[in-house]
Design an enzyme around this catalytic site. Structure first.
Site, mmCIF file in Angstrom:
data_model
loop_
_atom_site.group_PDB
_atom_site.id
_atom_site.type_symbol
_atom_site.label_atom_id
_atom_site.label_comp_id
_atom_site.label_asym_id
_atom_site.label_seq_id
_atom_site.Cartn_x
_atom_site.Cartn_y
_atom_site.Cartn_z
ATOM 1 N N GLU A 224 0.887 -1.175 0.000
ATOM 2 C CA GLU A 224 0.000 0.000 0.000
ATOM 3 C C GLU A 224 0.913 1.209 0.000
ATOM 4 O O GLU A 224 1.480 1.573 1.035
ATOM 5 C CB GLU A 224 -0.889 -0.014 1.249
ATOM 6 C CG GLU A 224 -1.821 -1.197 1.343
ATOM 7 C CD GLU A 224 -2.835 -1.227 0.226
ATOM 8 O OE1 GLU A 224 -3.260 -0.142 -0.219
ATOM 9 O OE2 GLU A 224 -3.186 -2.323 -0.226
ATOM 10 N N CYS B 32 -2.278 9.273 2.328
ATOM 11 C CA CYS B 32 -1.952 8.684 1.015
ATOM 12 C C CYS B 32 -3.026 9.023 0.006
ATOM 13 O O CYS B 32 -2.756 9.107 -1.188
ATOM 14 C CB CYS B 32 -1.775 7.178 1.149
ATOM 15 S SG CYS B 32 -3.194 6.360 1.879
HETATM 16 P P1 NAD Z 1 8.564 4.545 4.532
HETATM 17 O O1 NAD Z 1 8.546 3.673 3.334
HETATM 18 O O2 NAD Z 1 9.729 5.417 4.769
HETATM 19 O O3 NAD Z 1 8.413 3.652 5.865
HETATM 20 C C1 NAD Z 1 7.328 2.763 6.043
HETATM 21 C C2 NAD Z 1 7.765 1.659 7.004
HETATM 22 O O4 NAD Z 1 8.772 0.875 6.389
HETATM 23 C C3 NAD Z 1 8.364 2.171 8.309
HETATM 24 O O5 NAD Z 1 7.909 1.351 9.362
HETATM 25 C C4 NAD Z 1 9.858 1.992 8.094
HETATM 26 O O6 NAD Z 1 10.602 1.825 9.271
HETATM 27 C C5 NAD Z 1 9.879 0.717 7.272
HETATM 28 N N1 NAD Z 1 11.087 0.520 6.463
HETATM 29 C C6 NAD Z 1 11.965 1.442 6.025
HETATM 30 N N2 NAD Z 1 12.949 0.848 5.297
HETATM 31 C C7 NAD Z 1 12.657 -0.466 5.272
HETATM 32 C C8 NAD Z 1 13.276 -1.600 4.666
HETATM 33 N N3 NAD Z 1 14.371 -1.495 3.941
HETATM 34 N N4 NAD Z 1 12.686 -2.802 4.827
HETATM 35 C C9 NAD Z 1 11.539 -2.934 5.531
HETATM 36 N N5 NAD Z 1 10.914 -1.905 6.144
HETATM 37 C C10 NAD Z 1 11.465 -0.683 6.008
HETATM 38 O O7 NAD Z 1 7.213 5.375 4.472
HETATM 39 P P2 NAD Z 1 6.734 6.496 5.499
HETATM 40 O O8 NAD Z 1 7.519 7.728 5.269
HETATM 41 O O9 NAD Z 1 6.656 5.932 6.859
HETATM 42 O O10 NAD Z 1 5.224 6.710 5.024
HETATM 43 C C11 NAD Z 1 4.821 7.643 4.075
HETATM 44 C C12 NAD Z 1 4.442 6.959 2.790
HETATM 45 O O11 NAD Z 1 3.454 5.946 3.024
HETATM 46 C C13 NAD Z 1 3.810 7.913 1.789
HETATM 47 O O12 NAD Z 1 4.334 7.675 0.511
HETATM 48 C C14 NAD Z 1 2.339 7.540 1.840
HETATM 49 O O13 NAD Z 1 1.613 7.860 0.667
HETATM 50 C C15 NAD Z 1 2.407 6.080 2.074
HETATM 51 N N6 NAD Z 1 1.163 5.573 2.639
HETATM 52 C C16 NAD Z 1 0.398 4.731 1.892
HETATM 53 C C17 NAD Z 1 -0.815 4.279 2.391
HETATM 54 C C18 NAD Z 1 -1.699 3.350 1.596
HETATM 55 O O14 NAD Z 1 -2.572 2.752 2.198
HETATM 56 N N7 NAD Z 1 -1.520 3.232 0.283
HETATM 57 C C19 NAD Z 1 -1.234 4.692 3.649
HETATM 58 C C20 NAD Z 1 -0.428 5.562 4.374
HETATM 59 C C21 NAD Z 1 0.767 5.993 3.872
#
Ligand code: NAD
Length: 510
Positions: free
Chosen positions: A245, A279
């Site tokens: 997502e 998002c």
């Molecule tokens: P991010 O990708 O930086 O982090 C998301 C999660 O992934 C965090 O828990 C982080 O610690 C973890 N993570 C980071 N590197 C990783 C790796 N290499 N392996 C596994 N896990 C890892 O995203 P963010 O900044 O926390 O969130 C914002 C983004 O999320 C925006 O792009 C937003 O649009 C999206 N988002 C999407 C939805 C949806 O339902 N489509 C909902 C909310 C947010």
């Protein structure tokens, strides 16, 4: 100062992170980062606990969920205080989007999972001597990795779906909002969930990466496109399913016959709620020429009424992760340098103590600007004037994202027609965002916005293996297709093919 930064390692050498409130910059303490060994231990514990959990009936598992609702209602202020301290959201917004939606998700799945995941027996169109039974089996241990923008509901919702389906869960919430993610564990501990069925491991990307490598049976990931790609690569290597997502750049199309008052309020809510850190935020508006001036005037007027703040009553809160401010400022700077006009906001809010960006309306934008191409994830509303609905549609689809979209017209049929032509996982007509909160609705994206669906029947089934059981009904010593192969058998098959698909009666029957 960042809201999350490295702290000095503990005496045992373990990594620690220091947290702060993004709205007030008040310190919130430290967390210890779970390393690969901690994650493996949580997964092993989950693996041991899962069979007994799966052996419970849906009603028994559902009772834990229903008890969790009661705890949430009783302890809502305590939960909200933690959420607000990490996010700087308005209280009403956090109540509606994090706690109320959590109660709904808990009740929805507690009540309906039994029916949705019940065995199904299907009559077969061709092989009348067999019957097909479809059963849904839990996958085992599910790893859930979540972001910071809705740190409670985005962690709770997939956890609830995975649990009710009979899985055990290891949840890794965002390092930006770990205390809110940890509330999910506290909630289920409070209702006596058996030990090991749900573990919350706190940490950053390294902890998330360790979870991908820990032998879980599925990953439900919510976050950015960049991390989503890494998650998909690792899951591909391990051949485990994942739902991704990811981000969005949601378009809004305003038709000439739209109710402009409602559309303008919808644009302002869609772009500025949660400070645009949604998002499914409205990130681009295409409004047809005839109504563009009036629509823009109303949007600017509505925007001027918004109250931004950190305490008391306000509408627009903080930027939760301060690095996001750099992206927001870059998008506004780039747009202005290329000829956009700032009709409201346009800068950090100097009157608020922490990280705030004023709700910003831009006009005279063009499609080559970063603010129209890349996810901003902040309170910016760029409005672009177009000649026709067709042009709006073409521009709405001219993006690498495809999460959500919204269309505004008094003609609901036309609205649905336009919705069908937008390349995205979800579309809303005469409202905005919403889809994640409509529990029945499968939610997810196309293109770079993700893979797979969460929520509703489809999402719940995604936490199960679908097993097909084909049962012979008649018995008998042999089947016509079994050995030996003979010339007579070939003739018989050819006759059957002609009868079934070579005649109109046969085609009608088959
Ligand atoms: P991010 O990708 O930086 O982090 C998301 C999660 O992934 C965090 O828990 C982080 O610690 C973890 N993570 C980071 N590197 C990783 C790796 N290499 N392996 C596994 N896990 C890892 O995203 P963010 O900044 O926390 O969130 C914002 C983004 O999320 C925006 O792009 C937003 O649009 C999206 N988002 C999407 C939805 C949806 O339902 N489509 C909902 C909310 C947010």
């Amino acid at each position: 100062m960042a809201v999350v930064e490295r702290a000095e390692a503990g005496p045992d050498g373990r990594r620690r992170l220091r947290l702060a409130n993004p709205a007030t910059l008040a310190p919130l303490g430290e967390i210890e980062v779970a390393d690969a060994a901690d994650v493996r231990a949580a997964v092993e514990q989950a693996r041991k606990a899962q069979p007994d959990w799966a052996a419970l009936s849906f009603d028994e598992r559902g009772r834990y969920l229903e008890r969790a609702i009661r705890v949430l209602i009783e302890r809502q202020d305590e939960f909200l205080d933690t959420l607000l301290s990490e996010t700087g959201k308005p209280r009403a917004e956090a109540l509606a989007t994090e706690i109320l939606t959590a109660c709904d998700a808990l009740q929805f799945y507690a009540k309906r999972a039994k029916r949705i995941l019940a065995d199904r027996t299907l009559p077969l169109h061709l092989m009348k001597t067999k019957k097909l039974r479809i059963v849904y089996r839990p996958m085992g241990v599910v790893g859930i990795i979540t972001p910071w923008n809705f740190p409670f509901i985005l962690s709770l919702n997939p956890t609830v779906q995975a649990l009710i389906a009979g899985n055990a869960v290891v949840l890794k919430p965002s390092e930006v909002t770990p205390l809110s993610g940890r509330l999910v564990g506290e909630l289920f501990a409070a209702v006596g969930l058996p030990e090991g069925v749900l573990s919350v491991v706190l940490g950053d990307g390294e902890t998330g990466a360790a979870l991908l490598e820990s032998g879980v049976d599925k990953i439900a990931f919510t976050g950015s496109v960049a991390t989503g790609r890494k998650v998909a690569e690792t899951c591909g290597r391990h051949l485990i399913p994942c739902t991704l997502e990811l981000g969005g750049k949601d378009p809004m199309i305003v038709c000439a016959d739209a109710d402009l008052d409602r559309a303008a309020r919808g644009a302002v809510y869609g772009a500025f709620s949660n400070s645009g850190q949604v998002c499914t935020s409205t990130e681009r508006v295409y409004v047809v020429d005839e109504v563009a001036d009036e629509f823009t005037r109303k949007v600017v007027q509505e925007t001027s009424r918004l109250r931004q703040g950190a305490e008391g009553e306000f509408d627009v809160g903080a930027i939760i992760r301060p690095q996001q401010l750099d992206v927001i400022e870059d998008h506004v700077r780039d747009a202005v340098a290329r000829g956009a006009r700032v009709m409201a906001g346009g800068r950090r809010n100097p009157e608020c103590p922490g990280y705030f960006f004023e709700p910003t309306v831009l006009t005279d934008v063009t499609h080559d600007m970063r603010v129209m191409q890349d996810e901003t994830f902040g309170p910016i509303l760029p409005i672009m004037r177009v000649r026709s609905e067709e042009e709006a549609l073409a521009l709405a689809n001219d993006t690498r994202y495809g999460l959500n979209a919204n269309v505004w017209t008094r003609n609901k049929r036309r609205g649905t027609q336009l919705a069908r032509q937008i390349d995205s996982g979800c579309v809303v007509v005469n409202d905005c965002m919403l889809t994640y909160g409509v529990t029945e609705s499968p939610f997810g994206g196309v293109k770079e916005s993700g893979i797979g669906r969460v929520n509703g029947e489809l999402g719940l089934k995604g936490f199960c293996h679908t097993r097909s059981i084909v049962i012979d009904r008649l018995g008998g010593k042999s089947e016509p297709i079994w050995f030996p192969y003979t010339a007579r058998k070939i003739k018989g098959l050819q006759r059957a093919m002609r009868a079934l698909w070579g005649t109109s009666l046969g085609r009608w029957l088959s």
